[in-house]
Design a protein around this motif. Structure first.
Motif, PDB file in Angstrom:
ATOM      1  N   GLY A 124       0.824  -1.209   0.000  1.00 25.14           N
ATOM      2  CA  GLY A 124       0.000   0.000   0.000  1.00 25.14           C
ATOM      3  C   GLY A 124       0.855   1.255   0.000  1.00 25.14           C
ATOM      4  O   GLY A 124       0.586   2.194  -0.758  1.00 25.14           O
ATOM      5  N   VAL A 125       1.892   1.262   0.842  1.00 27.43           N
ATOM      6  CA  VAL A 125       2.812   2.404   0.872  1.00 27.43           C
ATOM      7  C   VAL A 125       3.483   2.574  -0.479  1.00 27.43           C
ATOM      8  O   VAL A 125       3.610   3.694  -1.000  1.00 27.43           O
ATOM      9  CB  VAL A 125       3.873   2.213   1.975  1.00 27.43           C
ATOM     10  CG1 VAL A 125       4.946   3.297   1.883  1.00 27.43           C
ATOM     11  CG2 VAL A 125       3.222   2.249   3.351  1.00 27.43           C
ATOM     12  N   MET A 126       3.917   1.476  -1.059  1.00 25.78           N
ATOM     13  CA  MET A 126       4.574   1.527  -2.365  1.00 25.78           C
ATOM     14  C   MET A 126       3.634   2.099  -3.430  1.00 25.78           C
ATOM     15  O   MET A 126       4.020   2.962  -4.233  1.00 25.78           O
ATOM     16  CB  MET A 126       5.008   0.113  -2.768  1.00 25.78           C
ATOM     17  CG  MET A 126       5.839   0.024  -4.026  1.00 25.78           C
ATOM     18  SD  MET A 126       6.286  -1.691  -4.334  1.00 25.78           S
ATOM     19  CE  MET A 126       7.166  -2.092  -2.832  1.00 25.78           C
ATOM     20  N   THR A 127       2.386   1.655  -3.413  1.00 26.35           N
ATOM     21  CA  THR A 127       1.415   2.147  -4.391  1.00 26.35           C
ATOM     22  C   THR A 127       1.170   3.641  -4.222  1.00 26.35           C
ATOM     23  O   THR A 127       1.038   4.375  -5.203  1.00 26.35           O
ATOM     24  CB  THR A 127       0.077   1.389  -4.236  1.00 26.35           C
ATOM     25  OG1 THR A 127       0.307  -0.020  -4.294  1.00 26.35           O
ATOM     26  CG2 THR A 127      -0.896   1.779  -5.345  1.00 26.35           C
ATOM     27  N   GLY A 128       1.125   4.082  -2.960  1.00 25.84           N
ATOM     28  CA  GLY A 128       0.821   5.486  -2.689  1.00 25.84           C
ATOM     29  C   GLY A 128       1.979   6.434  -2.890  1.00 25.84           C
ATOM     30  O   GLY A 128       1.760   7.630  -3.115  1.00 25.84           O
ATOM     31  N   THR A 129       3.209   5.940  -2.794  1.00 31.34           N
ATOM     32  CA  THR A 129       4.360   6.853  -2.787  1.00 31.34           C
ATOM     33  C   THR A 129       5.252   6.779  -4.022  1.00 31.34           C
ATOM     34  O   THR A 129       5.949   7.748  -4.328  1.00 31.34           O
ATOM     35  CB  THR A 129       5.250   6.594  -1.555  1.00 31.34           C
ATOM     36  OG1 THR A 129       5.796   5.264  -1.617  1.00 31.34           O
ATOM     37  CG2 THR A 129       4.446   6.755  -0.263  1.00 31.34           C
ATOM     38  N   PHE A 130       5.252   5.656  -4.732  1.00 27.31           N
ATOM     39  CA  PHE A 130       6.255   5.471  -5.778  1.00 27.31           C
ATOM     40  C   PHE A 130       6.063   6.422  -6.948  1.00 27.31           C
ATOM     41  O   PHE A 130       7.046   6.934  -7.506  1.00 27.31           O
ATOM     42  CB  PHE A 130       6.238   4.019  -6.276  1.00 27.31           C
ATOM     43  CG  PHE A 130       7.372   3.696  -7.214  1.00 27.31           C
ATOM     44  CD1 PHE A 130       8.674   3.624  -6.749  1.00 27.31           C
ATOM     45  CD2 PHE A 130       7.133   3.469  -8.564  1.00 27.31           C
ATOM     46  CE1 PHE A 130       9.721   3.328  -7.606  1.00 27.31           C
ATOM     47  CE2 PHE A 130       8.169   3.180  -9.433  1.00 27.31           C
ATOM     48  CZ  PHE A 130       9.469   3.101  -8.946  1.00 27.31           C
TER      49      PHE A 130
END
Length: 205
Positions: A124-130
């Motif tokens: 989820g963090v990866m999807t939101g920040t990348f």
């Protein structure tokens, strides 16, 4: 519920694309550059998530209306004279919305594919920040996620766990999603407004 998720995805795409295009215009990029930065910002995180989870084809290939929408937005942004006067500071709100939407939806997709809460929160963090990290890197800026004066990825991570816990206790599917999304968006805005950081410079900068 699938219709709600699709609407949220489109909101997130529009929000992130706007943040990317504002930065691209501030760097005097041509229409191709505006589209590229908008596209990468909006769809980069989801693309990486799908590749890591071997979820093929990646989401936007199955939904061509998403890159078409970004292309239309890029044309408007490129030839709208007032866009040049939009300051980079204006990306905070659309970026916060995109962070909230894609963190939660990315985490939910990971759960749907059978991953644990911890792995789902990382995805989820990866999807939101990348996407935002790629935007800033290509625009010669230090990405928000790596700035000492920004609290960013940790908000996404906490929001994903809040979402999981709410799912555990609440039967209504839409309520946990709403709580997690709004938590990430508003905490990110508050962090910027009140200069909330994970770590302070001991020398006072």
């Amino acid at each position: 519920m699938p219709d709600v998720i699709y609407v949220l995805e489109m909101i997130g795409i529009i929000a992130f694309a706007i943040s990317g295009m504002i930065v691209a215009r501030s760097k005097n990029m041509d229409p191709v550059g505006v589209f590229t930065i908008g596209f990468i910002t909006a769809l980069g995180g989801g693309t990486l998530r799908d590749m890591i989870m071997d979820n093929h084809p990646v989401y936007w290939i199955k939904h061509q209306e998403q890159p078409i929408l970004i292309l239309g937005m890029a044309i408007v942004f490129s030839y709208w004279s007032r866009a040049e006067r939009i300051r980079e500071s204006r990306i905070v709100l659309p970026d916060a919305i995109g962070l909230g939407v894609f963190s939660i939806l990315g985490a939910q997709l990971a759960l749907d594919l059978g991953h644990s809460w911890f792995i789902a929160s990382l995805l989820g963090v990866m999807t939101g920040t990348f996407g935002g990290a790629l935007r800033d890197t290509l625009c010669n800026e230090v990405p928000y996620i790596f700035r000492k004066d920004q609290i960013y990825a940790s908000i996404s991570f906490a929001g994903c766990w809040l979402y999981f816990v709410c799912q555990w206790f609440l039967e209504n599917e839409a309520l946990p999603l709403t709580i997690g999304l709004l938590f990430i968006t508003f905490v990110r805005m508050l962090a910027v407004r009140f200069d909330i950081r994970l770590q302070r410079d001991p020398h006072g900068s």
